[in-house]
Each structure stands twice: as C-alpha cells, then as structure tokens.
Write an enzyme that holds these catalytic residues in place. Sequence first.
Site, short mmCIF file in Angstrom:
data_model
loop_
_atom_site.label_atom_id
_atom_site.label_comp_id
_atom_site.label_asym_id
_atom_site.label_seq_id
_atom_site.Cartn_x
_atom_site.Cartn_y
_atom_site.Cartn_z
CG ASP A 280 25.49 -30.24 -27.41
OD1 ASP A 280 25.15 -30.83 -28.32
OD2 ASP A 280 25.75 -29.06 -27.38
C1 BGC Z 1 24.89 -28.22 -30.44
C2 BGC Z 1 23.41 -28.63 -30.05
C3 BGC Z 1 22.66 -29.63 -31.13
C4 BGC Z 1 23.69 -30.83 -31.08
C5 BGC Z 1 22.83 -31.92 -32.33
C6 BGC Z 1 25.52 -29.52 -30.94
O1 BGC Z 1 26.67 -29.03 -31.55
O2 BGC Z 1 25.29 -27.66 -29.33
O3 BGC Z 1 22.85 -27.50 -29.84
O4 BGC Z 1 21.56 -30.05 -30.54
O5 BGC Z 1 24.75 -30.22 -31.60
O6 BGC Z 1 23.09 -31.23 -33.55
#
Ligand code: BGC
Length: 737
Positions: A280
């Site tokens: 993530d």
């Molecule tokens: C979130 C993810 C997301 C990623 C990219 C993160 O903060 O937890 O779900 O896909 O950002 O935007």
Amino acid sequence: MTNITFIAAGMMLCAATALSAQSLSQPKDEARIDELMSRMTLTEKIGQMNQLNGMGLSKDMRGSVRSGGVGTILNELDTDTINELQRIAVEESRLGIPLIFARDVIHGFKTIFPIPLGQAASWDQSLVEQGAQIAAREASSTGIRWTFAPMIDISRDPRWGRIAESLGEDTHLASVLGAAMVRGFQGEDMSAPDRMAACAKHFAGYAASESGRDYNTTWIPRTQLRETYLPPFKAAADAGAASFMCSFNDINGIPSSGNRWLNVDLLRGEWGYDGVLVSDWGSIEQMIPHGYSADLAHAARQAADAGVDIDMMSHAYDRHLEKLVDSGKIDIAQIDAAVRRVLRMKMRLGLFENPYVRKTADAFYRTDALAAARRAAAESAVLLKNNGVLPLAKGVKKVAVVGPLADSGRDQVGTWCFDAEPEHSVTPLKALRDEALEIIHAPGLAYSRDKSSESIAAAVKAARRADVILCFVGEEAILSGEARSRADIALPGAQTELIRQLRATGKPLVLVVMAGRPLTIGAEVAMSDATIFSFHAGTMAGPGLADVITGRVSPSGHLPVTFPRMVGQVPIYYNHKNTGRPAADITLIDDIPVDAMQTSLGFTSYHLDAGDGPLFPFGYGMSYSTFEYGPVTVSTGPNGTVTATCTVTNSGRCTASDVAQLYIRDRVASLVRPIRELRGFRKFTLDAGQSADVEFKLTPDDLGFWRADETFGPEHGEFDLWIAPDSNSGVPVTFNY
Ligand code: BGC
C-alpha cells in the site's frame, strides 16, 4: 409456480489441499518473459518493482521511465501524458518494457455507482459486475489499466471510515460480490482495451483495527483470519484477480508488508497465487514507525523477503534493493520471481502489443452507464421502516424536500471517487422536480455537521405547507473513507433537531439517510413514518431514490452490515457466538428498581442500556410488497451434498424483489460455531400472488470450518438451516450431517 435454483456450493474458502488459485501464467508469455529477463540488469529488474506517483512529464519522471527505473505509475490521468510516457518507455528505454498506469477506481470513474457498501446492499452480483465493467470502460479510455479495487476487507465496525469502501460484514457476501467485481473489471480477457487489472485489497485483516480507528493494530487468531477475513481474497484469486495489495495494519504484531507467513507461505504457497502483490502507499516505509523495521533498508529487506513485488511510494526498493542483493542479503531469485509477476501482468494486459491508449470520444456518462447507475442506486436503497406513507400516494401533490443532503451532488457520490464530477450528479431535489409533484425546497441545514438552527424554521414552514415531508439527512462524503473514523456514529450536526421539529408538524415524515456507514439512528427512525437508508448512492442517487419514493421500483436492498442501537455495542455482527449465557430476561437500565440487590437481576449476556441485538440486523430490508417463506425441506444426497428448498410467495400487491438468504448453524463442534452463518443467497423477482421454489445446494465444504489445528472441513452432527429474508428471522429445520 416458478423454479429458481441457486447453487451455493463452491463459494466458500475450503480445504487448502483442494484448492489452488487460478494460474495466471500462459506458456507463451512465460517464454517471452524468460527471454526478456535474461537481458535485464539488476537495476532494470528493480525498476519494475518500483511504483511512482504521477508527476506529469517532469524531467524526473521522463528520466525514470527512460532508464527503466519505474515499472508502474499511479495517479497520472492526462491521456497525452500517459501516451508520451509510454512512448518513452517503449521507444527510448533499453528494453522497451511498457508501463502500467494505475488509479483507485473504486465505485466508478466518472459515472459513480453507489459506494461498495451500497452495492453490497443490492445483493445483486450481475449489477455489481456491470458497475465494475462500466468503471473499467471509462477509466481505460484515459489509459488507466490497473485499478486498486475491489476492497474486500470484512468490516464489522461502523466506526471505521473505510467500511464505506467495503462489501460489508459477511464473508460469503463479500466473496461473491468481490469476485463479481474482479470479473467486471477484467472481463474474460484483460487485454481488451476497455478492461483493466483488478487488485484485491487490503491483504489482510485491515478492517479489524482496534476501536475502528484507521491503521490501528489488529489481533486476529489464525482460525479467525482463515474463516472470516481470508475467504474473499481466495475467491478473488480464484476469479483471476491480477493483483493483491498489502494492508497497512499489523496482525498480531507483524505488519502485512513484512508478513512472510501471509504473503509467501499462504498466498504463494498454499494458494498458489501467481499474480502481483503491491504494497500500500508507503506501507513498506511505515514498518519503521510500526516498530518492525530499523530503517528503510531494513524495511526493504523485510518486504522483499515477505514477497512484496512492488513498492508503492516508499522508495525502499529503488534505494536499497540493489545493495541488498549485492551483499547477499536478498536472493536474486526473489527479485526474479517478483519481476516475472510484474511482466506477466503487463503481458496479460496486452501492453506489449498495444501500449498506447486511443482517445475515445464520449466514453463517460453513456446512456447505459447512467441507466445502470440509476438501477444500482435504487437497488441499493434499503427500506428500514414504512407505515404506509411510501410509495407516495397518487393524491400527494405538494412535497417538502428538506435536509442538507437533498441537493448535495458532492456528498451523494461518497468517498473514494477522486474523478467524480459533482456537477454531473443528479440530486434527489433535481430528480423529484421532474416528477408530477409540487416541490417546496428548504434545506433547514446547509451541510450535515451544520449546528446552526437558523434555517430550521424555514424548513418547518415548508413542511407545514406540504402533504408529505421528504427529509434527506446523513453524512457528508468527507466523514467516511480512509482515515475518516468516527467514535460517535450518530447523525452529525443539528439534524436530529431538524427531524424533531419536522415531526412536530404532524405531517407524514419520510427520512432518507444518505451515509457512508451504518448510523445510530434509532430515535430518528422512531420519529419517522418511513425511513430509507441509502449508502452514498453515486451520480444517479436522485433518480434512483425517486424511483423508490414514487413506487416505480419497489425497494429490494438488504443490509450488508448490522446496524447497532448504540455505538458501545460495536463490534456487533450477526454471526457471533452464542456464549454460555445468551441474552434472556432482559432488564433495561430504567427498569431496575432503586437499591436493587445484585442478585435480583438475571445473569445473561447483554448491555443494560442497549439490551440485546441490533437496531437492524444484517440482511434486513423491507419491500412495498410482502413475501412469505414456506417451510424449508432439506435432503442429503451423494457425496455429502445437502439440498434445501423453500417456496417463497409474493403475498402483497405489487411486483417486487427480495433476497432469500440461506443460513446454517453447526450446533456442536470442536470449536464453538456462530449462531448463524450465511452460506448462500438468491435475489428474485415475483409478481403479486406469484410463488417460486428457491433451491440451494450445499457441499460438505459449505458446512465446514477451520479447526484449531488449521485444518478445514465439516464435522458430523446436527445442523440448523434457515432460508429467510434476513439474519434474524425464519424458522430453522434441523438435519444431520
Ligand atoms: C489506500 C489504498 C489505495 C492507495 C493508493 C492508500 O492510502 O489505503 O487503498 O489504493 O492509497 O491510492
């Protein structure tokens, strides 16, 4: 009599030995990957494992692409920029490996569908699949070919803001609908220009954060992880999901981005998953504040060891992997395995053949997209109460439209839709103005948190002039989503006061609650004549809700999550254990005599102030018609299969849809089992007076569970089985397995 047969078998995660994920590799691609990898330098390999955030055509970005220092890019939206960066990758980088452009396309790109929690309330897999397909069509038209969806974290805590983005509290429902989303995004062949790669997230257990506070610690016993949190991921893998994303949380002390057991032993080993695992955002680096990594180099090593293929924005891999390989701390075989998976995804997307995106005119807001979004908004609306005021009677002419959510195009699209254009939202006010009704609009409050009572009088005045009040309350979009946890899940601002004053007019009062999570709205529902719950329903929330309010569509949504009476009941979910002293002889706090002796009350499991049970149970939802569920018959067949049938009858006066839900309970087992577990569901439509047989077929695996020794299977003995319209009703039949 119609026959509807629903085969429930095969949806659940079952014995590890019996299953392996669908293999994503194709022999001809593998040969091509071998050839390519034989020519790659270590730096180029690590480049494929590095994901960067879009920076337009900046010098840095061009340089990274040209040198092969980046393999995938997120959040770049401009099609010309995408094509130019792709041109540099394909024509100017040494090996010509194309890039993938990624984005969070969670519940629509431009045409926004209900938030995933709302889509789950439709219990309609074909609609959910269609929503993802339309999202893929719109997003891919700009060059985005990888979405970070579906989010399939089992969410039992409405305080957690990201419950909005989830498919609710039930493992079976989320497994079925998550797989439908994967199919919708990817189609049969992900290389089609209007499809995109899916990403099952967040692996794993993210929603179990203590106190519903985002990013918080989780403690999840292995059996519970396997039983509750992992099956939707297994279903996504089986549906061919091209990628998985690590979660931010630690599980039992180990952050997911460094969890070798989870990502290597289980995902790669036990499940045989050969898709991409992406971290993530910054989750590798965040192992430092977690207290699991000493520094970024340490974090890079732990993540690579734990099988994380792509580093999203930690700069751990591009800064440290090379040294770690050179010094022998990371085996090159680990790098090769990761790069192979990334290249495989690029091949599956057809990017080696067709790297560029052709601009499509009118890709957004097509008629079929808006129609599907409208249907989804209507189908996800859950009727919680109705004393007959809905649908609006023919004689109703003047309608007061009040409340802060009646005309908020921005809020109705909900969280996690970065690309939504609120000016395209059709609000309830706009939609109701198209009906043959005289609309008197007075919002009463400017936004959901508004505490000023100045405008309430105008709303009350409007209500007095009307035949019916339609009051749109709830939460603004900003109150749910990532890092938007709430400790109090009541209606914010002065909305309850607004409702109280509207109630006092004596006019029929319909509440439409538009929110990103379940809310503690017992008092407000009690003041209403009818209440519809609409999880933020997207671009077409207005027309979809108008369809329901006017009766063109009978409501058919059912709750995908339990609604607590009070926040202190959380976590509250339908498939809980019974305890040794289940609630009985409840005495509530106000009924306890002063100076009562401790032994004068019973000793069972409930809260003195909330009693036992939720405000509304999982699976609950009313219709404008009524349905009768006949007795259930169960028969056992060869190989331990179980067939359960019941006759459902539309006993009301209009054509309507309902959701038949099959629950089981294993009465005695080596581990205590939940009081009910959903094992199948079927949405059906019947005309007034019409009956149908609903049949479910269960396999032994559907009766199984994860035992203390982490083996899976059914145990012989007595089971209860229900076919019912929610998790709290129906009469069980008992059978022996
Ligand atoms: C979130 C993810 C997301 C990623 C990219 C993160 O903060 O937890 O779900 O896909 O950002 O935007």
